[in-house]
Design an enzyme around this catalytic site. Structure first.
Site, PDB file in Angstrom:
ATOM      1  N   ASP A 150       0.811  -1.223   0.000  1.00 50.91           N
ATOM      2  CA  ASP A 150       0.000   0.000   0.000  1.00 50.91           C
ATOM      3  C   ASP A 150       0.845   1.274   0.000  1.00 50.91           C
ATOM      4  OD1 ASP A 150      -2.201  -1.678   0.101  1.00 50.91           O
ATOM      5  OD2 ASP A 150      -2.272  -1.632   2.291  1.00 50.91           O
ATOM      6  N   LYS A 178       1.849   2.150  -5.129  1.00 50.55           N
ATOM      7  CA  LYS A 178       2.398   1.620  -6.388  1.00 50.55           C
ATOM      8  C   LYS A 178       1.483   1.932  -7.574  1.00 50.55           C
ATOM      9  CE  LYS A 178       2.401  -2.430  -4.373  1.00 50.55           C
ATOM     10  NZ  LYS A 178       2.163  -2.085  -2.961  1.00 50.55           N
ATOM     11  N   GLY A 238      -4.545  -4.213  -3.800  1.00 45.68           N
ATOM     12  CA  GLY A 238      -5.529  -3.181  -4.133  1.00 45.68           C
ATOM     13  C   GLY A 238      -4.734  -1.953  -4.512  1.00 45.68           C
ATOM     14  N   HIS A 239      -4.688  -1.637  -5.790  1.00 48.76           N
ATOM     15  CA  HIS A 239      -3.867  -0.521  -6.265  1.00 48.76           C
ATOM     16  C   HIS A 239      -4.785   0.627  -6.688  1.00 48.76           C
ATOM     17  CE1 HIS A 239      -0.225  -3.364  -7.177  1.00 48.76           C
ATOM     18  NE2 HIS A 239      -0.651  -3.419  -5.931  1.00 48.76           N
ATOM     19  N   ARG A 254       2.354 -28.715  -7.043  1.00 52.68           N
ATOM     20  CA  ARG A 254       2.142 -29.298  -8.384  1.00 52.68           C
ATOM     21  C   ARG A 254       0.753 -29.900  -8.575  1.00 52.68           C
ATOM     22  NH1 ARG A 254       7.568 -32.322  -7.499  1.00 52.68           N
ATOM     23  NH2 ARG A 254       6.588 -32.248  -5.463  1.00 52.68           N
ATOM     24  N   GLN A 291       1.988  -6.103  -3.156  1.00 51.63           N
ATOM     25  CA  GLN A 291       2.409  -6.223  -1.752  1.00 51.63           C
ATOM     26  C   GLN A 291       3.682  -5.379  -1.538  1.00 51.63           C
ATOM     27  OE1 GLN A 291       1.416  -9.571  -3.369  1.00 51.63           O
ATOM     28  NE2 GLN A 291      -0.459  -8.532  -2.861  1.00 51.63           N
ATOM     29  N   THR A 336      -8.382  -3.163  -0.362  1.00 52.63           N
ATOM     30  CA  THR A 336      -8.997  -4.449  -0.697  1.00 52.63           C
ATOM     31  C   THR A 336      -9.999  -4.877   0.363  1.00 52.63           C
ATOM     32  OG1 THR A 336      -7.087  -5.133  -1.964  1.00 52.63           O
ATOM     33  CG2 THR A 336      -8.460  -6.904  -1.115  1.00 52.63           C
ATOM     34  N   GLY A 359     -10.709  -2.884   3.406  1.00 52.74           N
ATOM     35  CA  GLY A 359     -11.275  -1.794   4.208  1.00 52.74           C
ATOM     36  C   GLY A 359     -10.777  -1.782   5.651  1.00 52.74           C
ATOM     37  N   ARG A 390      -5.379   0.452   8.657  1.00 52.40           N
ATOM     38  CA  ARG A 390      -3.955   0.091   8.593  1.00 52.40           C
ATOM     39  C   ARG A 390      -3.262   0.568   9.864  1.00 52.40           C
ATOM     40  NH1 ARG A 390      -3.706   2.733   2.732  1.00 52.40           N
ATOM     41  NH2 ARG A 390      -4.552   1.027   1.496  1.00 52.40           N
ATOM     42  N   ASP A 441       2.476  14.568   2.141  1.00 51.96           N
ATOM     43  CA  ASP A 441       1.474  15.535   2.632  1.00 51.96           C
ATOM     44  C   ASP A 441       0.876  15.113   3.976  1.00 51.96           C
ATOM     45  OD1 ASP A 441       0.506  13.454   0.748  1.00 51.96           O
ATOM     46  OD2 ASP A 441      -1.479  14.134   1.393  1.00 51.96           O
TER      47      ASP A 441
HETATM   48  P1  GDP Z   1      -0.702   0.325  -3.561  1.00 51.20           P
HETATM   49  O1  GDP Z   1      -1.296  -0.958  -3.100  1.00 51.20           O
HETATM   50  O2  GDP Z   1       0.768   0.397  -3.316  1.00 51.20           O
HETATM   51  O3  GDP Z   1      -1.054   0.677  -4.976  1.00 51.20           O
HETATM   52  O4  GDP Z   1      -1.340   1.460  -2.637  1.00 51.20           O
HETATM   53  P2  GDP Z   1      -2.908   1.592  -2.218  1.00 51.20           P
HETATM   54  O5  GDP Z   1      -3.651   2.104  -3.378  1.00 51.20           O
HETATM   55  O6  GDP Z   1      -3.388   0.360  -1.574  1.00 51.20           O
HETATM   56  O7  GDP Z   1      -2.801   2.643  -1.047  1.00 51.20           O
HETATM   57  C1  GDP Z   1      -2.280   3.913  -1.233  1.00 51.20           C
HETATM   58  C2  GDP Z   1      -3.368   4.924  -0.833  1.00 51.20           C
HETATM   59  O8  GDP Z   1      -2.784   6.209  -0.698  1.00 51.20           O
HETATM   60  C3  GDP Z   1      -4.442   5.074  -1.899  1.00 51.20           C
HETATM   61  O9  GDP Z   1      -5.642   5.400  -1.269  1.00 51.20           O
HETATM   62  C4  GDP Z   1      -3.929   6.247  -2.734  1.00 51.20           C
HETATM   63  O10 GDP Z   1      -4.978   6.945  -3.397  1.00 51.20           O
HETATM   64  C5  GDP Z   1      -3.315   7.113  -1.672  1.00 51.20           C
HETATM   65  N1  GDP Z   1      -2.151   7.921  -2.082  1.00 51.20           N
HETATM   66  C6  GDP Z   1      -1.178   7.628  -2.977  1.00 51.20           C
HETATM   67  N2  GDP Z   1      -0.245   8.589  -2.960  1.00 51.20           N
HETATM   68  C7  GDP Z   1      -0.626   9.500  -2.053  1.00 51.20           C
HETATM   69  C8  GDP Z   1      -0.052  10.712  -1.557  1.00 51.20           C
HETATM   70  O11 GDP Z   1       1.025  11.145  -1.949  1.00 51.20           O
HETATM   71  N3  GDP Z   1      -0.762  11.370  -0.584  1.00 51.20           N
HETATM   72  C9  GDP Z   1      -1.949  10.930  -0.095  1.00 51.20           C
HETATM   73  N4  GDP Z   1      -2.550  11.639   0.838  1.00 51.20           N
HETATM   74  N5  GDP Z   1      -2.504   9.791  -0.544  1.00 51.20           N
HETATM   75  C10 GDP Z   1      -1.850   9.086  -1.487  1.00 51.20           C
HETATM   76  P1  IMO Z   2      -0.855  -4.182  -2.265  1.00 47.21           P
HETATM   77  O1  IMO Z   2      -0.388  -4.742  -3.585  1.00 47.21           O
HETATM   78  C1  IMO Z   2      -0.936  -4.572   2.069  1.00 47.21           C
HETATM   79  C2  IMO Z   2      -0.983  -8.630   3.718  1.00 47.21           C
HETATM   80  C3  IMO Z   2      -2.231  -9.055   4.456  1.00 47.21           C
HETATM   81  C4  IMO Z   2      -1.637 -10.040   5.448  1.00 47.21           C
HETATM   82  C5  IMO Z   2      -0.538 -10.713   4.642  1.00 47.21           C
HETATM   83  C6  IMO Z   2      -0.943 -12.030   3.989  1.00 47.21           C
HETATM   84  O2  IMO Z   2      -2.153  -3.480  -2.332  1.00 47.21           O
HETATM   85  O3  IMO Z   2       0.233  -3.387  -1.622  1.00 47.21           O
HETATM   86  P2  IMO Z   2      -2.508 -12.725   1.953  1.00 47.21           P
HETATM   87  O4  IMO Z   2      -3.875 -12.272   1.562  1.00 47.21           O
HETATM   88  O5  IMO Z   2      -1.455 -12.444   0.945  1.00 47.21           O
HETATM   89  O6  IMO Z   2      -2.488 -14.140   2.432  1.00 47.21           O
HETATM   90  O7  IMO Z   2      -2.152 -11.845   3.267  1.00 47.21           O
HETATM   91  O8  IMO Z   2      -0.171  -9.788   3.621  1.00 47.21           O
HETATM   92  N1  IMO Z   2      -1.206  -8.133   2.335  1.00 47.21           N
HETATM   93  C7  IMO Z   2      -1.139  -6.844   1.984  1.00 47.21           C
HETATM   94  N2  IMO Z   2      -0.961  -5.742   2.734  1.00 47.21           N
HETATM   95  N3  IMO Z   2      -1.037  -4.462   0.732  1.00 47.21           N
HETATM   96  C8  IMO Z   2      -1.180  -5.568  -0.040  1.00 47.21           C
HETATM   97  O9  IMO Z   2      -1.148  -5.520  -1.381  1.00 47.21           O
HETATM   98  C9  IMO Z   2      -1.279  -6.828   0.592  1.00 47.21           C
HETATM   99  N4  IMO Z   2      -1.461  -8.079   0.148  1.00 47.21           N
HETATM  100  C10 IMO Z   2      -1.399  -8.876   1.227  1.00 47.21           C
HETATM  101  O10 IMO Z   2      -2.856  -7.973   5.081  1.00 47.21           O
HETATM  102  O11 IMO Z   2      -1.031  -9.346   6.502  1.00 47.21           O
HETATM  103 MG    MG Z   3      -2.842  -1.624  -1.852  1.00 49.81          MG
END
Ligand code: GDP
Ligand code: IMO
Ligand code: MG
Length: 426
Positions: free
Chosen positions: A13, A16, A40-41, A143, A222, A298, A300, A303, A331
Site C-alpha cells: 500500500d 504503487k 488493491g492498487h 504441483r 504487496q 482491498t 477496508g 492500517r 502531505d
Molecule cells: P498500492 O497498493 O501500493 O497501490 O497502494 P494503495 O492504493 O493500496 O494505497 C495507497 C493509498 O494512498 C491510496 O488510497 C492512494 O490513493 C493514496 N495515495 C497515494 N499517494 C498518495 C499521496 O502522496 N498522498 C496521499 N494523501 N494519498 C496518497
Molecule cells: P498491495 O499490492 C498490504 C498482507 C495481508 C496479510 C498478509 C498475507 O495493495 O500493496 P494474503 O492475503 O497475501 O495471504 O495476506 O499480507 N497483504 C497486503 N498488505 N497491501 C497488499 O497488497 C497486501 N497483500 C497482502 O494484510 O497481513
Molecule cells: Mg494496496
C-alpha cells in the site's frame, strides 16, 4: 531495452498503483509479476478513483499493453468484477490486456481453505486478505494447481473436479462449513470471460518486446517486507515480492533488469498481523491513519501506522537492488511539530542497524532521531521549490541514510500531485 521494476519497500500500500499510472506514458508494456487479488492498487485522476486488484495499473492509457504474468494468481470472480467495472468506465480492457497461460487460478475452494486455515490459527492468524492466495500458491508449488492455459483443454472441468475433491477433504479436516454451489456460479461466469481474453505465452511475448526495443515496466504487488522468503515469516504473503520475483514471474532474465524504483511512504503502515517495530499505538498513529486515510483498498481494514524505519528500508533496498527511491504521502506528515525516524534497533542488548532473523518472538525496540516537522499543507504545491525547508531536510536525510536519490515526491493521491525531483529515466 531493459525492463524497469517498480515495487513496494514496506508492507504494501505504498502507492504503487498511483505511480505506475504516472509512469505509464514512458513505457510500452506494463506487467504484473506476482500476487493476486490480495492487492488493491488505487489510481486517482480527473476526479475519479479506481481500485485495481489483478489488472496492471497501466490499463487506463490507451495503446499500452498490460500483461498479467505467470507469477500472478487469478481469481476469475474478482477478475470479472474488475473487467466489468472498467468496461462501464469505457476502458477497452480486452484490446490491451494479455494474460499468461501459466498464471494459476484461485478456485472458490482456495478461498474457503484460506478462511479455514486462518480460523484454525486463532490469535496466531496471519491477517490474510482471505482471497485464497496462500492455498493457491500451495497448489502451484505442490504441483496440483490449475493454470489459465488449462481452460483451453477439453478436460478442464474434470481437473477442476479432481482438485475440488481434494480440497473438500482438507475442509473436512478443518471441520469448516461452507456452501460451495453458491460460489461456483460466479466462478464459472468468470472462467467464461477469461476464455474470451487474449491468453498468451507471456514469457515469449515479453522477451520479443525486449528484442524489439520496447520498454517494459514491471509492477510489484504487496511489499518487500511481506516477501515469502525475506519478510517477517510467517506473517507474510505467499509470493516473492522483490525484484527477483520479476524474473520468475515474467520469464525475464536478471540481465534484462534496468531501473528498480523502490517506493515507500514517508512513514510506515501495515495491515494484518506481524511485527511492526515503529508502530504508534497512540494519538499520533491515529492522526496518521485519519489524515492518510489509512484503510485497506482491498478489505477496508484500518492500517496500523508508525514512523519511517530506516533499517527495514535499507534491508528492502539491499534485497531489491533499488536504483532510485519514490517517496509517497509526504502531505500526510504536514502539521506535526516533529517527525521521528528509526535509525537503529535495540535487540538482545545491542544496538543494531540490520533486520535480525527473529523479529517475531524477540523484542525489537526502535532507536529514533527527531527531525523538525512543518505546519503548512503541501498537497496543493506544484513545484519542489515551494515545499517547506523541513520537507527538503526530510528528503535529504533519507537520501543520506539510504545512499539513493529520491526522484519523485508524492503530495496527494491524484496523478497531478506528483513532483519530479530528477528525470526518472536515465
Ligand atoms: P498500492 O497498493 O501500493 O497501490 O497502494 P494503495 O492504493 O493500496 O494505497 C495507497 C493509498 O494512498 C491510496 O488510497 C492512494 O490513493 C493514496 N495515495 C497515494 N499517494 C498518495 C499521496 O502522496 N498522498 C496521499 N494523501 N494519498 C496518497
Ligand atoms: P498491495 O499490492 C498490504 C498482507 C495481508 C496479510 C498478509 C498475507 O495493495 O500493496 P494474503 O492475503 O497475501 O495471504 O495476506 O499480507 N497483504 C497486503 N498488505 N497491501 C497488499 O497488497 C497486501 N497483500 C497482502 O494484510 O497481513
Ligand atoms: Mg494496496
Amino acid at each position: 531495452m531493459k525492463v524497469d521494476v517498480l515495487l513496494g519497500l514496506q508492507w504494501g500500500d505504498e502507492g504503487k498503483g498511483k505511480v505506475v499510472d504516472v509512469l505509464t506514458p514512458k513505457y510500452d508494456v506494463i506487467a504484473r509479476f506476482q500476487g493476486g487479488p490480495n492487492a488493491g492498487h488505487t489510481l486517482e485522476f480527473e476526479g475519479s478513483k479506481h481500485v485495481l486488484h489483478t489488472i496492471p495499473s497501466g490499463i487506463f492509457h490507451s495503446n499500452k499493453i498490460n500483461v498479467i504474468g505467470n507469477g500472478v494468481v487469478i481469481d476469475p470472480v474478482v477478475f470479472k468484477r474488475e473487467i466489468d467495472a472498467l468496461l462501464v468506465k469505457g476502458v477497452d480492457v480486452k484490446k490491451n490486456l494479455r494474460v499468461s497461460r501459466k498464471a494459476h487460478l484461485i478456485l472458490p475452494t482456495h478461498r474457503l481453505l484460506d478462511a479455514a486455515s486462518e480460523a484454525s490459527k486463532g490469535k496466531e492468524k496471519i491477517g490474510s486478505t482471505l482471497k485464497g492466495i496462500g492455498p493457491s500458491y500451495m497448489d502451484k508449488t505442490g504441483r496440483n494447481g490449475i493454470r489459465v492455459g488449462d481452460l483451453e483443454h477439453a478436460d478442464f472441468k474434470s481437473r477442476y473436479d479432481a482438485l475440488v475433491t481434494k480440497h473438500k477433504e482438507l475442509l473436512a479436516h478443518y471441520q469448516y462449513e461452507y456452501n460451495l454451489a453458491e460460489m461456483e456460479a460466479p466462478f464459472f461466469a468468470g472462467i467464461d470471460l477469461l476464455k474470451t481474453l487474449s491468453l498468451i505465452d507471456s514469457e515469449y511475448e515479453l522477451n520479443q518486446h525486449i528484442k524489439d526495443g520496447h520498454s517494459i515496466l514491471a509492477e510489484g504487488a504487496q511489499g518487500s517486507l511481506l516477501d515469502i522468503d525475506f519478510g517477517s515469516y510467517p506473517f507474510v504473503t505467499s509470493s516473492n515480492t522483490i525484484t527477483a520475483g520479476t524474473c520468475t514471474g515474467l520469464g525475464i532474465a536478471p540481465t534484462h533488469i534496468g531501473e528498480v524504483y523502490g517506493i515507500f511512504k514517508a512513514y510506515c503502515t501495515r495491515v494484518g498481523s506481524g511485527p511492526f517495530p515503529t508502530e504508534l499505538n497512540d494519538e499520533v498513529g491515529e492522526a496518521l491513519r485519519r489524515k492518510g486515510n489509512e484503510f485497506g483498498s482491498t478489505t477496508g481494514r484500518p492500517r496500523r501506522c508508525g514512523w519511517l524505519d530506516i533499517p527495514a528500508l535499507n534491508y528492502a533496498i539491499m534485497l531489491n537492488g533499488v536504483t532510485q527511491l519514490i517517496m509517497m504521502k509526504s502531505d500526510v506528515l504536514s502539521g506535526l511539530d516533529s517527525i521521528k525516524v528509526c535509525t537503529h534497533y535495540q535487540y538482545k542488548g545491542k544496538t543494531i542497524s540490520h533486520v535480525p532473523y527473529d523479529v517475531v518472538h524477540e523484542e525489537i525496540t526502535p532507536v529514533y532521531e527527531e527531525l523538525p516537522g512543518w505546519s503548512d499543507e503541501i498537497d496543493q504545491l506544484h513545484d519542489l521549490g515551494s515545499l517547506p525547508l523541513q520537507v527538503h531536510q526530510y528528503i535529504e536525510y533519507i537520501e543520506k541514510a539510504t545512499g539513493l536519490p529520491i526522484t519523485i515526491v508524492s503530495v496527494g493521491p491524484d496523478r497531478k500531485q506528483t513532483l519530479l525531483r530528477q528525470p526518472v529515466l536515465k
